[in-house]
Write a protein that holds these residues in place. Structure first.
Motif, PDB file in Angstrom:
ATOM      1  N   GLY A 142       1.007  -1.163  -0.052  1.00 19.95           N
ATOM      2  CA  GLY A 142       0.189   0.048  -0.130  1.00 19.95           C
ATOM      3  C   GLY A 142       1.002   1.397  -0.069  1.00 19.95           C
ATOM      4  N   ASP A 143       0.283   2.357  -0.165  1.00 15.71           N
ATOM      5  CA  ASP A 143       0.701   3.781  -0.214  1.00 15.71           C
ATOM      6  C   ASP A 143       1.183   4.209   1.029  1.00 15.71           C
ATOM      7  N   HIS A 144       0.540   3.534   2.103  1.00 16.90           N
ATOM      8  CA  HIS A 144       0.760   3.965   3.371  1.00 16.90           C
ATOM      9  C   HIS A 144       2.035   3.556   4.302  1.00 16.90           C
ATOM     10  N   VAL A 145       2.605   2.802   3.637  1.00 17.57           N
ATOM     11  CA  VAL A 145       3.919   2.145   4.338  1.00 17.57           C
ATOM     12  C   VAL A 145       5.160   2.939   3.809  1.00 17.57           C
ATOM     13  N   TYR A 146       6.243   3.152   4.838  1.00 20.47           N
ATOM     14  CA  TYR A 146       7.212   3.954   4.739  1.00 20.47           C
ATOM     15  C   TYR A 146       8.265   3.691   5.416  1.00 20.47           C
ATOM     16  N   VAL A 147       9.533   3.932   5.022  1.00 15.73           N
ATOM     17  CA  VAL A 147      10.866   3.611   5.530  1.00 15.73           C
ATOM     18  C   VAL A 147      11.879   4.786   5.589  1.00 15.73           C
ATOM     19  N   VAL A 148      12.344   5.006   6.857  1.00 22.21           N
ATOM     20  CA  VAL A 148      13.250   6.076   6.694  1.00 22.21           C
ATOM     21  C   VAL A 148      14.695   5.271   7.443  1.00 22.21           C
ATOM     22  N   HIS A 149      15.504   5.008   6.451  1.00 23.96           N
ATOM     23  CA  HIS A 149      16.825   4.662   6.649  1.00 23.96           C
ATOM     24  C   HIS A 149      18.061   5.343   7.518  1.00 23.96           C
TER      25      HIS A 149
END
Length: 237
Positions: A142-149
Motif C-alpha cells: 500500500g501507499d501508507h507504508v514507509y521507511v526511514v533509513h
C-alpha cells in the motif's frame, strides 16, 4: 533467495552515507556506500495511532527464534471484544466473569506480542541475509507504508520502499551481516503493534558495530502481521 555479496571489499561498519532529505519532497537522492540512486518518492503518510500502548519488555538476545502465533484458531475472541466484555462484566459487578475475562485478555495480549515479535524477527532475518524475496513478504502492500533509513528522509509507498531495500542489498556489503538486537520492547493494541530496539550491525571481518535506534510498526491484515513503518536513526554514545 538470499542476495549474494559481490566481489567488493567488506565495509568497516554498517553506516551507509545517505544524505538527509525533506519528508515533504517529491523525490530524493538515495545513497548507500559509494553508490547513488535517484527517483525515490517521499510523499505518502501512514496514519498515526493516538493510543498509548502497553509495553512488554524483552531482554537482549530473546528476539531470535521466537515462535509465531499469528495463526489463531477461528472464532477466538479478539482483544477489543474481550475488553468490551470485561468492561460490561465490571459494570454488572459480575466479578467472577470479569476475572476470567481478564485472564483470557492477558493470554490474547501475550499471543499478539509474540506474533509481532516473530514478524520483527522475519524483518531482521531478511535484512541480515540480504534476502529480497523475504523482505517483500515482510511488508504490507500500500501507499501508507514507509521507511526511514539512517541519515535519510522518508521513502513512501510499497514499491519505493522495496526499491530502497534493493539498493541496500546491492550496495556491496557482504552478506550475511551480523545483527544483534538490544533493549527490545514490544507494544500491541488491537491490529497495530510496534517494536523498539537498538540495532547493532556489523559486516564480515569488521571489528566495529554500526548502532541504530529503530522503531518498527506492524499492522494485522487477515490474521497476519506485516510491517508498515521502519524508522532507523544512527545512535552515537
Amino acid at each position: 533467495m538470499a542476495a549474494a555479496a559481490a566481489a567488493s571489499p567488506t565495509r568497516a561498519s554498517w553506516r551507509p552515507a545517505i544524505p538527509a532529505t525533506s519528508a515533504s519532497a517529491s523525490g530524493s537522492l538515495f545513497r548507500v556506500g559509494a553508490r547513488r540512486f535517484a527517483g525515490l518518492q517521499t510523499t505518502s503518510t501512514c496514519p498515526q495511532q493516538g493510543t498509548r500502548l502497553p509495553a512488554a519488555r524483552v531482554k537482549s538476545g530473546e528476539a531470535e527464534g521466537r515462535p509465531s502465533t499469528e495463526s489463531a484458531a477461528g472464532g477466538t475472541p479478539d482483544e477489543e471484544s474481550l475488553r468490551r466484555e470485561l468492561e460490561a462484566a465490571i459494570q454488572e459487578e459480575d466479578y467472577a466473569r470479569a476475572a476470567a475475562l481478564r485472564d483470557e485478555l492477558r493470554v490474547v495480549q501475550q499471543d499478539g506480542r509474540s506474533a509481532v515479535l516473530a514478524a520483527n524477527t522475519r524483518l531482521y532475518t531478511a535484512f541480515k541475509n540480504g534476502d529480497l524475496v523475504a523482505m517483500h513478504q515482510v511488508w504490507a502492500k500500500g501507499d501508507h507504508v514507509y521507511v526511514v533509513h539512517p541519515s535519510a528522509g522518508r521513502i513512501s509507498g510499497y514499491e519505493m520502499v522495496m526499491q530502497s531495500w534493493e539498493m541496500v542489498c546491492d550496495a556491496g556489503y557482504e552478506f550475511p551481516l551480523q545483527i544483534d538486537l538490544q533493549d527490545v520492547e514490544v507494544h500491541v493494541r488491537g491490529d497495530v503493534g510496534y517494536v523498539t530496539c537498538l540495532e547493532l550491525v556489523r559486516t564480515k571481518g569488521s571489528s566495529s558495530w554500526g548502532k541504530q535506534v529503530a522503531t518498527n510498526v506492524f499492522e494485522k491484515v487477515e490474521g497476519k502481521w506485516f510491517m508498515c513503518i521502519h524508522h532507523a536513526s544512527h545512535f552515537d554514545e
